[in-house]
Design an enzyme around this catalytic site. Structure first.
Site, short mmCIF file in Angstrom:
data_model
loop_
_atom_site.label_atom_id
_atom_site.label_comp_id
_atom_site.label_asym_id
_atom_site.label_seq_id
_atom_site.Cartn_x
_atom_site.Cartn_y
_atom_site.Cartn_z
N GLU A 77 0.70 -1.23 -0.20
CA GLU A 77 0.07 -0.01 0.01
C GLU A 77 0.75 1.27 -0.02
O GLU A 77 0.41 2.33 -0.80
CB GLU A 77 -0.99 0.00 1.27
N CYS A 86 -0.51 1.53 7.03
CA CYS A 86 -1.01 1.86 5.89
C CYS A 86 -2.19 2.56 5.95
O CYS A 86 -2.68 3.41 5.10
CB CYS A 86 -0.89 0.45 5.33
#
Length: 142
Positions: free
Chosen positions: A48, A79
């Site tokens: 991510e 994330c």
């Protein structure tokens, strides 16, 4: 999500935890990545984060308010924070992560009053395929 699954499979082939992510804007892929924590010796090199960094560079902005993120595993707290700070519009994720996830599990980052931006969240997208990639990867290492 098929491209995120492909990125996860490629990460597994490199010996990385098999997670893949794709940033999309108006149907166009801006960035795609798989985990690279081992290759980079960098604990922040989650799929991510790498995809968000690449998309931000492509857009010339740290904000991605018209972008969607597809990821094969529920994002962790780090994330989730990056997703919030980037102002990602929608988050689509595959397998839930009861141990390390921070969206529906754990701290539920986007539900906290200190969260500045919460994307629309769609869980369980290609869930069985995402979970299978992870299960197979860890089974082979036991």
């Amino acid at each position: 999500m098929e491209i995120a699954l492909h990125e996860a499979r490629q990460a597994a082939e490199r010996g990385e935890t098999p997670v893949g992510a794709v940033v999309v804007r108006a149907g166009e892929i801006l960035a795609r990545a798989g985990n690279e924590t081992r290759a980079r010796n960098d604990p922040t090199a989650h799929a991510e984060i790498l995809a968000i960094r690449e998309a931000a560079m492509a857009r010339g902005s740290e904000r991605l308010p018209d972008c969607d993120l597809y990821v094969t595993l529920e994002p962790c707290a780090m994330c989730a924070a990056a997703i919030s700070f980037a102002r990602i519009r929608r988050l689509y994720f595959g397998a839930g992560d009861p141990k390390g996830g921070a969206v529906e599990a754990g701290p539920r980052f986007f539900s906290q009053p200190t969260c500045h931006h919460a994307p629309d969240v769609y869980a369980g997208i290609a869930e069985s395929a995402s979970a299978s990639i992870l299960r197979d990867f860890f089974r082979a290492r036991r």
